[in-house]
Design a protein around this motif. Sequence first.
Motif, PDB file in Angstrom:
ATOM      1  N   ASN A 102       0.857  -1.182   0.000  1.00 12.79           N
ATOM      2  CA  ASN A 102       0.000   0.000   0.000  1.00 12.79           C
ATOM      3  C   ASN A 102       0.898   1.238   0.000  1.00 12.79           C
ATOM      4  O   ASN A 102       0.984   1.950   0.989  1.00 12.79           O
ATOM      5  CB  ASN A 102      -0.922   0.000   1.224  1.00 12.79           C
ATOM      6  N   CYS A 135       0.193   4.835   1.498  1.00  7.29           N
ATOM      7  CA  CYS A 135      -0.187   5.093   2.880  1.00  7.29           C
ATOM      8  C   CYS A 135       0.974   5.704   3.667  1.00  7.29           C
ATOM      9  O   CYS A 135       1.996   5.060   3.885  1.00  7.29           O
ATOM     10  CB  CYS A 135      -0.644   3.795   3.534  1.00  7.29           C
ATOM     11  N   ARG A 186       1.675   3.935   7.238  1.00  5.76           N
ATOM     12  CA  ARG A 186       2.456   2.722   7.151  1.00  5.76           C
ATOM     13  C   ARG A 186       3.905   3.028   6.768  1.00  5.76           C
ATOM     14  O   ARG A 186       4.846   2.450   7.321  1.00  5.76           O
ATOM     15  CB  ARG A 186       1.846   1.821   6.103  1.00  5.76           C
ATOM     16  N   ALA A 221      -3.707   7.956   6.858  1.00  8.21           N
ATOM     17  CA  ALA A 221      -3.650   6.583   6.367  1.00  8.21           C
ATOM     18  C   ALA A 221      -4.416   6.521   5.065  1.00  8.21           C
ATOM     19  O   ALA A 221      -5.109   7.466   4.692  1.00  8.21           O
ATOM     20  CB  ALA A 221      -4.266   5.648   7.386  1.00  8.21           C
ATOM     21  N   ARG A 222      -4.277   5.437   4.391  1.00  7.16           N
ATOM     22  CA  ARG A 222      -5.103   5.236   3.209  1.00  7.16           C
ATOM     23  C   ARG A 222      -5.622   3.817   3.247  1.00  7.16           C
ATOM     24  O   ARG A 222      -5.105   2.917   2.594  1.00  7.16           O
ATOM     25  CB  ARG A 222      -4.285   5.496   1.952  1.00  7.16           C
ATOM     26  N   TYR A 223      -6.651   3.638   4.052  1.00  3.68           N
ATOM     27  CA  TYR A 223      -7.165   2.286   4.254  1.00  3.68           C
ATOM     28  C   TYR A 223      -7.906   1.781   3.020  1.00  3.68           C
ATOM     29  O   TYR A 223      -8.661   2.517   2.379  1.00  3.68           O
ATOM     30  CB  TYR A 223      -8.110   2.250   5.459  1.00  3.68           C
ATOM     31  N   CYS A 268      -5.716  -3.954   2.905  1.00  2.00           N
ATOM     32  CA  CYS A 268      -4.865  -3.854   4.096  1.00  2.00           C
ATOM     33  C   CYS A 268      -5.065  -5.054   5.012  1.00  2.00           C
ATOM     34  O   CYS A 268      -4.143  -5.461   5.713  1.00  2.00           O
ATOM     35  CB  CYS A 268      -5.195  -2.593   4.881  1.00  2.00           C
ATOM     36  N   CYS A 284      -1.349  -5.667   6.365  1.00  2.00           N
ATOM     37  CA  CYS A 284      -0.815  -4.718   7.340  1.00  2.00           C
ATOM     38  C   CYS A 284      -1.405  -4.976   8.718  1.00  2.00           C
ATOM     39  O   CYS A 284      -2.617  -5.155   8.867  1.00  2.00           O
ATOM     40  CB  CYS A 284      -1.129  -3.290   6.907  1.00  2.00           C
ATOM     41  N   MET A 322      -1.886  -3.037  11.059  1.00  2.00           N
ATOM     42  CA  MET A 322      -2.717  -1.961  11.578  1.00  2.00           C
ATOM     43  C   MET A 322      -4.152  -2.038  11.056  1.00  2.00           C
ATOM     44  O   MET A 322      -4.992  -1.198  11.399  1.00  2.00           O
ATOM     45  CB  MET A 322      -2.124  -0.602  11.171  1.00  2.00           C
ATOM     46  N   ALA A 323      -4.429  -3.011  10.210  1.00  2.00           N
ATOM     47  CA  ALA A 323      -5.661  -2.983   9.419  1.00  2.00           C
ATOM     48  C   ALA A 323      -6.937  -2.829  10.247  1.00  2.00           C
ATOM     49  O   ALA A 323      -7.797  -2.023   9.903  1.00  2.00           O
ATOM     50  CB  ALA A 323      -5.744  -4.226   8.546  1.00  2.00           C
ATOM     51  N   CYS A 329      -7.247   0.750  11.385  1.00  2.00           N
ATOM     52  CA  CYS A 329      -7.531   1.684  10.292  1.00  2.00           C
ATOM     53  C   CYS A 329      -8.938   1.472   9.733  1.00  2.00           C
ATOM     54  O   CYS A 329      -9.602   2.410   9.328  1.00  2.00           O
ATOM     55  CB  CYS A 329      -6.500   1.544   9.179  1.00  2.00           C
TER      56      CYS A 329
HETATM   57  S1  SF4 Z   1      -3.757  -0.784   7.534  1.00  2.00           S
HETATM   58 FE1  SF4 Z   1      -3.628   1.395   7.935  1.00  2.00          FE
HETATM   59  S2  SF4 Z   1      -1.466   1.758   8.191  1.00  2.00           S
HETATM   60 FE2  SF4 Z   1      -1.630  -0.211   7.256  1.00  2.00          FE
HETATM   61  S3  SF4 Z   1      -1.442   0.215   5.092  1.00  2.00           S
HETATM   62 FE3  SF4 Z   1      -3.622   0.176   5.552  1.00  2.00          FE
HETATM   63  S4  SF4 Z   1      -4.121   2.275   5.986  1.00  2.00           S
HETATM   64 FE4  SF4 Z   1      -1.932   2.159   6.066  1.00  2.00          FE
END
Ligand code: SF4
Lengths: 267, 375, 494
Positions: free
Chosen positions: B31, B34, B37, B295-297, B301, B305, B307-308, B311
Motif C-alpha cells: 500500500n 499510505c 504505514r 492513512a489510506r485504508y 490492508c 498490514c 494496523m488494518a 484503520c
Molecule cells: S492498515 Fe492502515 S497503516 Fe496499514 S497500510 Fe492500511 S491504511 Fe496504512
Amino acid sequence: MPFVSEPIHIELLERRIDRLRGELRRAATTGDRTMARALRAELRQAEHAWDDALADLEDQARPAPQPVHKPMLSIREQVHHALTLLTVPAAPKLIIAVHDAFFPGELVAARLTSLRRDEERSFRVQPFGRPYYLCPALTADLLSPARGLLALSTWPLEIRVVGPLSARVDFLIGAIKVAQRVAQLPEDAHDAQRLLWRFAASIPGAGSAGITPSSVAELAQAELDVHLEADTADRTAAASRAQERLDGSEALFGARLQRLRRTASTT
Amino acid sequence: MDPLVDRLDRIRGTVAPRNHNARTIAALTSNPGCGRRGLMDAAGVNKGAVAGQLGFPAGFGQSRFAIARGNAFEAQVKADGAAELLQLLRDRLGLAIPEVAYDDLSNVGGNASREVRYARTKALLARAASERDDAGTLFDHPMLRLEIAGYYAYLEPDLIAFRAGGKFHVVEIKSFAVIDGQADPGKTAAAATQSAVYVMAMRELLAELGHPPESVSHDVVLVCPENFANRPTATLVDVRKQLTVLRRQLSRLTRLESILDALPAGLSFDLAYDSDQQATRPADELRKAVSTIDARYSPDCLGTCEMAFFCRDESAGSTSALGRSVRDDLGGVESIGTVLGLARGTLTPGAGQEEIAGLLRFAHKLRTECLDGIG
Amino acid sequence: MSILTALARAEAVESGRAQPLTTVRHTHVAERPLVLVPLSLAGEAAAPLAAIVGTDPGEPRLLVVANPRDRTQRFDFVAELARVVLSYVDGCARSVDTGAGGTKLRYAEAPQVIVPNRGGVEFVRLLGRSTRFRRPFGPYPVHRTVPILGQWLTFLRERADHPGSSMLLAMTSVLSEHWATGQSGLEDANLAALLGWIDPPGDLDGAGAAALAEDPLRSPPAGPSTDPTFDNEILAPALAAVARSIDDFARERALAALTAAVADQMRPTWDLTWQAVRLLRTRPAGASVETRWAMDRDVFTMYHMALAEGTALPQPRRDSAVAAAGRLDRLEREQARYDAQRALDDPLVMAEFRLSGEAFTGTVVAASPNRVDTSGKKAALRPHITVQTDDPVRLEPGAHLVSPARLAQQATVVSVSSVDVVLELSKGMGRSTKQPAPGSVPEVGDRVTYGPVTDAYQPPGRFPSRDDTPWTHGGPPPVIEYHASDNDAVEDWS
Ligand code: SF4
C-alpha cells in the motif's frame, strides 16, 4: 476428586479443556507469549488428567500394552553400518534411508540429533577409547564442522574434509555404492531399489524407466570422472592443512573459530 | 547521527527497530500510498504491538503445518549437495555437468554473527563474480542486507544463489504446488516480490564490489513441488516489475521529510514497556499519536498490514472502507453520508459532483422503484 | 460492480442490514442439495483433513483423516467421501423427467453440491484433479470409486464456470449475487460475516454480527483453510496424540478427541450453509431459473449416461489452446444470455441495463398497431410505438430488444431522440397479417420496459483448427487426442 463420579469428573475436565483452548488461542492470536505458555502447560495438564480419567474408566477392558521392541544394535552401530556402506560423509536423512533400506531394524531419527554431542563428550573423557567415533565432516576452507554431515573418525582426513565439489562427488560415490549393493540383492528388495531410484533421478541419463543398477553405477561414474580430480586436489590440500593445524579432538570434531583465527594470524 | 534516523528513532521509542525480512520488505510495496504505514515501517515500529495496544490486535499467524511443510520441502531439494536442484537446473536451464560446486554460506565455523556471515557471503560471491575457474556455482544461505531508511536490514534467505553463464540467479524454494503448470496466483506473486527483494540485495552487494546490476539476473528460479508429488519443478519468473515497485517504495521511505515536517515534534509510538515487558502507554494517547498521520485504508490492508483493524475502524463511514472499486463506482465521493444525501437529493452537489450526483439520483430512483412493495 | 450495487452497499452501511440486489432468486435451490464443508491441512496441495457432508441439516456426516500426510489414509477418506457423493449423484439419476418434450431423455433431478465459499470450489477442483487419474490396480491402487469421484468432482467444478449453472455453488458467491452488505467484497468472502449482514442473529445489526463472525474463536473459518492458532494449539497436539497412541484403546480415544476438535471447527459452517439455503428458499425464484436448471439436468443426464456407457470424454490435465479459447468464447456468450435472462426476470437487474443505457422504461405516447411493411416480397405487420422515457438511452437504430411483458415479441430500434424511442415490433401478435391480436401491442399510456434480447443469435467465435494453432498458443497441438492413460495413474502422489 473423591466426591465426584468419574463421568462427571470427565465432563468437568472437558469443559475446562474447552475453556483453556479458547483462552490459549486468544493469547496466541494477540501474541501474548507468556500467557500462551502458561495456558499451554495448564491445558496439557488438563488433557492428561482427562486421559487418565478416561483410562481409569476403560481399565477393566484393557489388555496389557505390547512390549516395545528394543533395537538390537546401538544407534552408533547403525550409523556406522550405513556410513561404511556409503564410504563417504552423509547427512542424517541419507544415513537413515540407507540404513532402513539395507539393514534390519529401524533407525530412530530423533536419536540422531544428540549423537554427535555424545560422541564428542565421550572422546574428551577418554580420547580414542573407542574403536571409532561418529564425527562431523569438516569444511575445507575453515576446517570447522560442516553442517549436518556425519563421517567416521577412522576415515582419512581427505575423506572427512569437504570442499565445494565434495557434496556432488560424495553423492555420486554413494550412488555407486548403493547400486553395487542393490545389484547383489534379490529383485524384491523394494526399499533398496526405491533408494537407488532416488539417487538415479538426480544423475544425468539415469532417471529413465527400466534402468539397471549397474547402468546407474556406470552413469554415476561417468559424471564422477568429471569432478573427481578437482575435488581430490581440494580435499588433499585441505587435509594437509588440517594435519598441520588441528590436533586431538579438533582433528576429529573440527576447529573452533576462535582458535582458527589465532592460527590464521600466526601463519 | 543522521537527523532523519534520529527522528525516526524517537518516533519508535525505546525499543530496537523491528527486524525486517523479505516478507516484511515485500509488504512495504502493498500500500505504497499510505503515509502512516510508510512512516511506521521506516521507523521500524512494531505495528502488531501498536495495534494490539490500541485494542485492535492483528490476526496474523502461520500454521505450523505450513511451516513444517515448507522446511521439509526445502531440505529435500537441497539435500546431498542440492542433488535435486542440480538436476532441475541441468534439465531446465542447461547447466553444464562440471558446474556442481556447492558452498554453504551459513557455515562460518560456529560464529554466526550477521556481520561475519555477510562478510563471508561477500568474499565468496566476490570470488565467484571474478570468474575464476573454481568460482563456484551454488551458494546456499547467503547473508544479504538492504538499507531501509538508514538501517541495514539483514536478510537470511533460505535461498540458493546460483551462478551460470556469467550471471547470478536467485533460486527461491517454495512449497506451494504447481499443478498442471499452474500455481496459486497470490502465492506466486508473493514469491516473486520476495525474490525481487533478494535480487535487489544481491545487486547491492555486488555493486559494492564494482559489478553492474545485470550481474544478477532479473529472472529468478522458482522451485516448487509439482502436482501432488514432492518432486520439484523449476520455473523462471521475471521480477523486473517487482524490482521497480520495490525500488520506488524504498527510496520513498528515505524521503519522509515532507511527512515528518507536518508532524508534531514530540510524536512517538513508544509503548512504554515496564520491567515486566508490559506495554503501559495509554491507548487513547497512542490513538491520538497514530491518528496524526494520514492513512489510506482499503480492504486489501486486511491481508497485508498489522494496523488494518484499527484503520478499518477509523475509516468506518467512508466509501473506501467498502473497497476501491465501490469508491470508484461512487465517483470517488469520500463519505457514505454524502453519497446517500446526494442520491436522495437531500444534499446539493458540490463543485465537480454534479455528474455523479445525477447518476446517484437515477440509481436511487431505480432502486426505490423496483423495491417498492417488496420486503 | 456498478453504481447500483455500490449504492446498495452504502444503504446497507446506514441501515445496518444487507440490502437486496435482486427482487427474485436467480439460483436454483434443489430440494435435496448436498452440502459439503471441507477442511484441508495447511501447507499441502490437496491433503484433506476432514469434511462434513450430507443432504440433511440434521444429519451431518463427519469424515476425518487421522494422518492427513499418509497416502493410504487420504485415499480411505476419499473412498468414504466417494460413497456419499456417488450415491447422491446416482440418486439424482433415478427418475426421468416425463415433462421434457421430444425424444431426449432428461433426469428429473441433477446433483447440486453446495460448498461454503470459493475455497470450497477450489478444493473440489484439486480433489477431483488428484483422484480422477488414480486406478484401482497398478502401483498405488485405490478403491474403485476414487477415480469415479474424481471424474464427478471435475465435472461439477467445470460446470461451476458456466454462468447460471447451479450444480456446484459457493454459498458466499450466491449470497453476494443477491445481497449487498455494508462491508467490502473481500470481507464478504467470509460466510459467517456475510450472513451476519443478511440475517443477523438476535438483536445484532449487520456490523455487529460481522465483527463476531471475524473472531476465529467464536466463528471458525469456513475452510478449507483452518485458523493458524487452531492448527498450532489444537490440531497439532491432537494429530500427534493419534500418531503416538501405543494401543488400540489409546488410539480410539485420540481419534475421538481429534474428531471432536475438527467437528467443532466445521459444525458452525455447516449450520450457516443450511441457514443460507433456507434463506434463499424464502425468495421467489426468477422465471428462467427452471430453464437453466433444465439445462443443468440435460448436461448431467448426458454425462451420467456417457460415464455408464464408457463414452465420456476424457478430462485432460490441461485444455489445448484451441479448446481453451473455444471454451472462453462459449462462457462469454452464456454470461450474456444469463445477464439478459435475469434482467427480464427481475426489474432490479434490468435497472443495471437502464443505468448503462442498454434498456429503458417509459410510457407509450404514440402507437400505430396496424402498420404494415410492404417493402419486402410479402406484406408484414410491423407496428411502431413511440416510448417516452427519462432514462439515458444509449442504443443505436437497428438494435434488437425485448420486453419482459412480451417475451415472444421482437422490438427493433427505429430512432432515438433525447426524449423518446421509436420501436418497430414483429412476432408475437397472432396469426393475422393485418390486425395484431388484442393486447399484443402496447397501447398509448402503457408503461413498458425494453431490454437486451436473451438469445440473440451471436455466431460462435471462429478459432483456428487444431493444425493451424500458432505455436505461441500452446505450441503445435499434439497429433494424438488426449486419452487418460495408466501413465497418469502412476503419477507420484505423496
Ligand atoms: S492498515 Fe492502515 S497503516 Fe496499514 S497500510 Fe492500511 S491504511 Fe496504512
